[in-house]
Write an enzyme that holds these catalytic residues in place. Sequence first.
Site, PDB file in Angstrom:
ATOM      1  N   GLU A 178      34.839  36.124  51.912  1.00 56.57           N
ATOM      2  CA  GLU A 178      34.034  36.422  50.726  1.00 56.57           C
ATOM      3  C   GLU A 178      33.413  35.120  50.220  1.00 56.57           C
ATOM      4  O   GLU A 178      34.086  34.086  50.191  1.00 56.57           O
ATOM      5  CB  GLU A 178      34.912  37.036  49.621  1.00 56.57           C
ATOM      6  CG  GLU A 178      34.127  37.208  48.317  1.00 56.57           C
ATOM      7  CD  GLU A 178      34.925  37.841  47.178  1.00 56.57           C
ATOM      8  OE1 GLU A 178      36.140  38.084  47.339  1.00 56.57           O
ATOM      9  OE2 GLU A 178      34.318  38.080  46.111  1.00 56.57           O
ATOM     10  N   ASN A 236      28.952  38.713  46.538  1.00 52.40           N
ATOM     11  CA  ASN A 236      29.070  39.453  45.277  1.00 52.40           C
ATOM     12  C   ASN A 236      27.688  39.777  44.748  1.00 52.40           C
ATOM     13  O   ASN A 236      26.786  38.940  44.780  1.00 52.40           O
ATOM     14  CB  ASN A 236      29.828  38.615  44.246  1.00 52.40           C
ATOM     15  CG  ASN A 236      31.306  38.560  44.562  1.00 52.40           C
ATOM     16  OD1 ASN A 236      32.002  39.560  44.430  1.00 52.40           O
ATOM     17  ND2 ASN A 236      31.768  37.415  45.034  1.00 52.40           N
ATOM     18  N   GLU A 268      29.487  43.162  47.803  1.00 55.87           N
ATOM     19  CA  GLU A 268      30.571  43.643  46.941  1.00 55.87           C
ATOM     20  C   GLU A 268      30.019  43.909  45.546  1.00 55.87           C
ATOM     21  O   GLU A 268      29.478  43.010  44.901  1.00 55.87           O
ATOM     22  CB  GLU A 268      31.680  42.590  46.841  1.00 55.87           C
ATOM     23  CG  GLU A 268      32.368  42.329  48.154  1.00 55.87           C
ATOM     24  CD  GLU A 268      33.612  41.434  48.021  1.00 55.87           C
ATOM     25  OE1 GLU A 268      33.973  41.058  46.882  1.00 55.87           O
ATOM     26  OE2 GLU A 268      34.206  41.130  49.056  1.00 55.87           O
ATOM     27  N   ASP A 298      34.097  46.593  44.456  1.00 53.71           N
ATOM     28  CA  ASP A 298      34.950  45.472  44.057  1.00 53.71           C
ATOM     29  C   ASP A 298      35.762  45.837  42.815  1.00 53.71           C
ATOM     30  O   ASP A 298      35.362  46.699  42.031  1.00 53.71           O
ATOM     31  CB  ASP A 298      34.026  44.281  43.735  1.00 53.71           C
ATOM     32  CG  ASP A 298      34.735  42.952  43.881  1.00 53.71           C
ATOM     33  OD1 ASP A 298      35.950  42.928  44.103  1.00 53.71           O
ATOM     34  OD2 ASP A 298      34.047  41.918  43.777  1.00 53.71           O
ATOM     35  N   GLU A 355      43.443  42.664  46.740  1.00 56.24           N
ATOM     36  CA  GLU A 355      43.143  41.287  46.325  1.00 56.24           C
ATOM     37  C   GLU A 355      44.339  40.637  45.630  1.00 56.24           C
ATOM     38  O   GLU A 355      45.197  41.324  45.091  1.00 56.24           O
ATOM     39  CB  GLU A 355      41.995  41.299  45.313  1.00 56.24           C
ATOM     40  CG  GLU A 355      40.715  41.860  45.846  1.00 56.24           C
ATOM     41  CD  GLU A 355      39.590  41.695  44.842  1.00 56.24           C
ATOM     42  OE1 GLU A 355      38.773  40.799  45.046  1.00 56.24           O
ATOM     43  OE2 GLU A 355      39.547  42.441  43.849  1.00 56.24           O
TER      44      GLU A 355
HETATM   45  P1  C2E Z   1      36.075  38.556  42.560  1.00 55.13           P
HETATM   46  O1  C2E Z   1      34.827  38.966  43.224  1.00 55.13           O
HETATM   47  O2  C2E Z   1      37.083  39.613  42.290  1.00 55.13           O
HETATM   48  O3  C2E Z   1      36.681  37.375  43.419  1.00 55.13           O
HETATM   49  C1  C2E Z   1      38.050  37.141  43.606  1.00 55.13           C
HETATM   50  C2  C2E Z   1      38.545  36.092  42.659  1.00 55.13           C
HETATM   51  O4  C2E Z   1      39.955  35.975  42.797  1.00 55.13           O
HETATM   52  C3  C2E Z   1      38.005  34.696  42.963  1.00 55.13           C
HETATM   53  O5  C2E Z   1      37.948  33.994  41.732  1.00 55.13           O
HETATM   54  C4  C2E Z   1      39.100  34.099  43.835  1.00 55.13           C
HETATM   55  O6  C2E Z   1      39.092  32.682  43.844  1.00 55.13           O
HETATM   56  C5  C2E Z   1      40.313  34.653  43.133  1.00 55.13           C
HETATM   57  N1  C2E Z   1      41.475  34.756  44.004  1.00 55.13           N
HETATM   58  C6  C2E Z   1      41.519  34.965  45.317  1.00 55.13           C
HETATM   59  N2  C2E Z   1      42.787  35.039  45.771  1.00 55.13           N
HETATM   60  C7  C2E Z   1      43.573  34.874  44.682  1.00 55.13           C
HETATM   61  C8  C2E Z   1      45.005  34.845  44.488  1.00 55.13           C
HETATM   62  O7  C2E Z   1      45.807  35.003  45.424  1.00 55.13           O
HETATM   63  N3  C2E Z   1      45.440  34.673  43.207  1.00 55.13           N
HETATM   64  C9  C2E Z   1      44.581  34.510  42.163  1.00 55.13           C
HETATM   65  N4  C2E Z   1      45.108  34.314  40.951  1.00 55.13           N
HETATM   66  N5  C2E Z   1      43.232  34.530  42.301  1.00 55.13           N
HETATM   67  C10 C2E Z   1      42.750  34.712  43.549  1.00 55.13           C
HETATM   68  P2  C2E Z   1      36.707  33.144  41.319  1.00 55.13           P
HETATM   69  O8  C2E Z   1      36.107  32.464  42.501  1.00 55.13           O
HETATM   70  O9  C2E Z   1      37.106  32.346  40.118  1.00 55.13           O
HETATM   71  O10 C2E Z   1      35.653  34.252  40.888  1.00 55.13           O
HETATM   72  C11 C2E Z   1      35.881  35.056  39.781  1.00 55.13           C
HETATM   73  C12 C2E Z   1      34.871  36.171  39.742  1.00 55.13           C
HETATM   74  O11 C2E Z   1      33.569  35.634  39.502  1.00 55.13           O
HETATM   75  C13 C2E Z   1      34.750  36.924  41.077  1.00 55.13           C
HETATM   76  O12 C2E Z   1      35.743  37.897  41.136  1.00 55.13           O
HETATM   77  C14 C2E Z   1      33.348  37.509  40.962  1.00 55.13           C
HETATM   78  O13 C2E Z   1      33.346  38.655  40.148  1.00 55.13           O
HETATM   79  C15 C2E Z   1      32.634  36.417  40.209  1.00 55.13           C
HETATM   80  N6  C2E Z   1      31.946  35.552  41.177  1.00 55.13           N
HETATM   81  C16 C2E Z   1      32.400  34.458  41.841  1.00 55.13           C
HETATM   82  N7  C2E Z   1      31.430  33.923  42.607  1.00 55.13           N
HETATM   83  C17 C2E Z   1      30.344  34.707  42.421  1.00 55.13           C
HETATM   84  C18 C2E Z   1      29.010  34.674  42.917  1.00 55.13           C
HETATM   85  O14 C2E Z   1      28.625  33.815  43.696  1.00 55.13           O
HETATM   86  N8  C2E Z   1      28.144  35.663  42.480  1.00 55.13           N
HETATM   87  C19 C2E Z   1      28.542  36.632  41.606  1.00 55.13           C
HETATM   88  N9  C2E Z   1      27.644  37.559  41.251  1.00 55.13           N
HETATM   89  N10 C2E Z   1      29.792  36.701  41.128  1.00 55.13           N
HETATM   90  C20 C2E Z   1      30.670  35.753  41.530  1.00 55.13           C
HETATM   91 CA    CA Z   2      34.228  40.077  44.950  1.00 53.66          CA
HETATM   92 CA    CA Z   3      37.551  41.515  43.071  1.00 52.42          CA
END
Ligand code: C2E
Ligand code: CA
Ligand code: CA
Length: 414
Positions: A178, A236, A268, A298, A355
Amino acid sequence: MPALSLRILVLDADPQRRIEATDILTRMGCREVFVAANCGQALAVVEQVGAIDIALCDMRDEGKDSLRFLQVAGASGLLRSIIITCSLSDEVKAILTQLSNILGVAYLGEINKPFNYDLLAETVISYWEHLHSDSPAVPTDGVFASEDDVRNAIASKQIISYFQPKFNLATGQVLGVEVLARWKHPERGVLSPHFFLPTVRRCGLLNTLLFLQLQQGLSMQQQALNRGYPISISFNLEAAQLTSSGFIERVTQALAAYELPGEKVIFELTENGILEDHVSCVERLKQLSAMGCGISIDDFGSGFSSLHRLCELPFTEIKLDSEFVREMNNGSKSRAIIRGTVALGEALSIPVIVEGIETEEQRQSLVAMGVRLGQGYLCARPMDCQSLLAWLDNHQAPGHPRKTRMNAKQEGVL
Ligand code: C2E
Ligand code: CA
Ligand code: CA
């Protein structure tokens, strides 16, 4: 002892205990230790010095001050973690853990007085190591990035794509990645999307970001393929982007530029917004689907969507929200939802990805519940392109699962 760059607050009504705690923390190398006798003083400290990394809180006398501080400072994102410095009943502990979870404050445990130096040092240092691992930082000055800063960061390619593997829970084999946005800030380190995405969204820059990610992601995918890893890549996407003009044409051009078919590209989408502009969303999703792209729902289970409406979408994957894994051991509801989602996936012949899998125990429980695919820190954290390619070389064999950190652990190798 090297200096620990942590800001610690000791909240305790007893002056002698405040002195004792400050003394130990200073000896451990903590440079910024503050004290407060009650909630009012604690909030004044936060106002003066900024976010607190760890608050040592005494909860005796019903712990009103500590709870109030946790609530106010936690809700404003100005408290990262707490250690409780008295013994608590299981009931109070459960409430406290739940409250901390809701507020996003890490609960580091209970350390009774008189303080055991080693235990306190171990807890504080392991939290410090956690903060300095490869987790992206959320700046704690309480504000989002400004529009100018975000525009500059995108233009100068400081906002880049990180990749997190999706893996087979039984074999550790990586099936895809992802794309997650990170800001590699020259002074502040790697910053979390929580800091800059709200600005990106507000300023209408989500598509600018997505098309940069498509370039970076498809280029990575091609490099992985050349090394023998035919992995899928997920981006995403928000409903408003999908329905913006020229969206499908730009995706088509991006895929054509890399001569890649859509089959290994997944978008997603969260449930948010899809149902509001349902007709246009369905139409665009069908176009993406016709190009061979996968569509993933998602954060499944985090909204209150109508399953009937969701089923009208041409989706090819369900990603179950991490909340259910986190809550798996706190009652049977989360387990029932996980099992129910697995059954739904089977009935619809759609893969379910769970996830937020962080521990081996969670992996084992999920396998026992019939979950096949997952994503989470247990397998790998998000990483940049070069780190991902090196990681694949070290952890996977082209076409075959090789020993991963995860299955090595299972076999007792690690
Ligand atoms: P998401 O799409 O649900 O992405 C998964 C989030 O969970 C990511 O946080 C990831 O780093 C985190 N994660 C993965 N494995 C684990 C784990 O084992 N434990 C925990 N505590 N967290 C885990 P991240 O990167 O901080 O992103 C947060 C949200 O921000 C994402 O949720 C998504 O909704 C959004 N996001 C991140 N990057 C993008 C992007 O480039 N474009 C868009 N539109 N949204 C993004
Ligand atoms: Ca996602
Ligand atoms: Ca997610």
